[in-house]
Write a protein that holds these residues in place. Structure first.
Motif, short mmCIF file in Angstrom:
data_model
loop_
_atom_site.label_atom_id
_atom_site.label_comp_id
_atom_site.label_asym_id
_atom_site.label_seq_id
_atom_site.Cartn_x
_atom_site.Cartn_y
_atom_site.Cartn_z
N SER A 116 22.80 18.61 5.18
CA SER A 116 23.10 19.14 3.85
C SER A 116 21.93 20.00 3.37
N GLN A 146 26.20 24.55 5.35
CA GLN A 146 27.00 25.75 5.05
C GLN A 146 27.08 26.53 6.35
N SER A 179 36.10 24.93 7.58
CA SER A 179 36.07 24.58 6.15
C SER A 179 36.56 23.15 5.95
N SER A 198 32.51 20.30 3.38
CA SER A 198 32.87 20.39 1.96
C SER A 198 32.64 21.79 1.39
N LYS A 199 32.12 22.71 2.25
CA LYS A 199 31.89 24.07 1.76
C LYS A 199 32.75 25.03 2.58
N PHE A 241 23.55 32.90 1.07
CA PHE A 241 23.35 31.43 1.05
C PHE A 241 21.88 31.03 0.96
#
Ligand code: NAD
Length: 263
Positions: free
Chosen positions: A6, A33, A53, A57-58, A84
């Protein structure tokens, strides 16, 4: 082994299919991401985007840079950093294959294989390193092959590119060794993806057998385990190279080849 990605941004080249897609989805599952890349029609690209995806969760971001185009590769890395905030994990996975004896090898296929399987990694690494150096963090993973360690007939360009990418990984590792930046190669044996399916079909046609028998013979010709390594296993190997356990592992290879190179 639990790996928490994360807050990390991962770019995976050639992730609309096969090994790269499995790696991208697994990075997303672990919290990163993810920026995916690769060729394909709209349906293929959307399916890959949705799969990655859904794993995390992104929403995955797609960049369609052609790995033969140095400027497009640099733009892809720059875009990921702008959008990002960083590129923390870079997987150079895009690859193609062509089989022919050297004297018959089409020159344009040689050029494409060297560009996609080798030079693209130089361009993406060169673009990603300055940011990694400023942030003092980077995990660069180059998907090489057993063909980076040993050769087979009729694969001159592929074997040259894969030996080359292992060398590039070592130089990248050495030039950044004192920082929290590692660069390693993953070397799979046979993996049943579209890239290998072409070779299985070609063998089936040449030997007048069905594809399952051809797959068995392909394995038997090189891989003592007689089993394919799976994209998911390679995705776990890539995650391992992003874990704390491997923070001092750099410039080396992780080989998942069912004993191919032990012979
Ligand atoms: P694949 O054909 O399923 O996937 C290849 C990916 O690369 C696709 O997403 C494709 O769109 C992308 N790609 C091809 N040309 C491109 C270009 N010009 N620009 C951008 N993307 C491009 O194959 P795979 O088996 O998943 O291969 C992935 C990597 O693993 C390759 O580097 C391959 O050499 C390596 N590898 C595969 C095996 C195997 O047995 N399948 C074994 C060892 C190493």
């Amino acid at each position: 082994m639990s790996v928490d990605l994360s807050g990390k941004v991962a770019v995976v080249t050639g992730s609309t299919s096969g090994i790269g897609l499995a790696m991208a989805a697994n990075f997303a599952r672990l919290g990163a991401q993810v920026v995916i890349n690769g060729l394909g029609d709209e349906a293929t690209i959307n399916a890959a985007k949705n799969e990655v995806s859904a794993a995390g969760s992104k929403p995955a971001h797609y960049n369609g840079a052609d790995m033969r185009d140095a400027d497009a590769i640099t733009s892809m890395i720059n875009e990921a950093e702008e959008k990002f905030g960083s590129v923390d994990i870079l997987v150079n996975n895009a690859g193609i294959q062509h089989t022919a004896r050297i004297e018959d090898f089409p020159k344009n296929r040689w050029n494409d294989i060297i560009a996609i399987n080798l030079s693209s990694a130089f361009h993406s690494i060169a673009a990603a390193l300055p940011g990694m150096q400023i942030r003092n963090y980077g995990r660069i993973i180059n998907v090489a092959s057993v063909h980076g360690q040993v050769a087979s007939v009729e694969k001159a360009a592929y074997v040259a590119a894969k030996h080359g990418i292992i060398g590039l990984s070592k130089v990248t590792a050495l030039e950044n060794a004192t920082q929290e930046i590692t660069c390693n190669s993953i070397c799979p044996g046979w993996v049943r993806t579209p890239l290998v399916e072409v070779q299985i079909k070609a063998r089936a046609e040449k030997e007048g057998i069905d594809t399952e028998e051809a797959a068995k013979r392909l394995l038997a010709s090189k891989e003592p385990s007689l089993r394919f390594t799976t994209p998911q296993q390679l995705a776990e190997a890539a995650a391992f190279l992003c874990s704390d356990a491997t923070s001092n592992m750099t410039g080396t290879t992780l080989t998942l080849d069912g004993g191919w190179t032990a012979q």
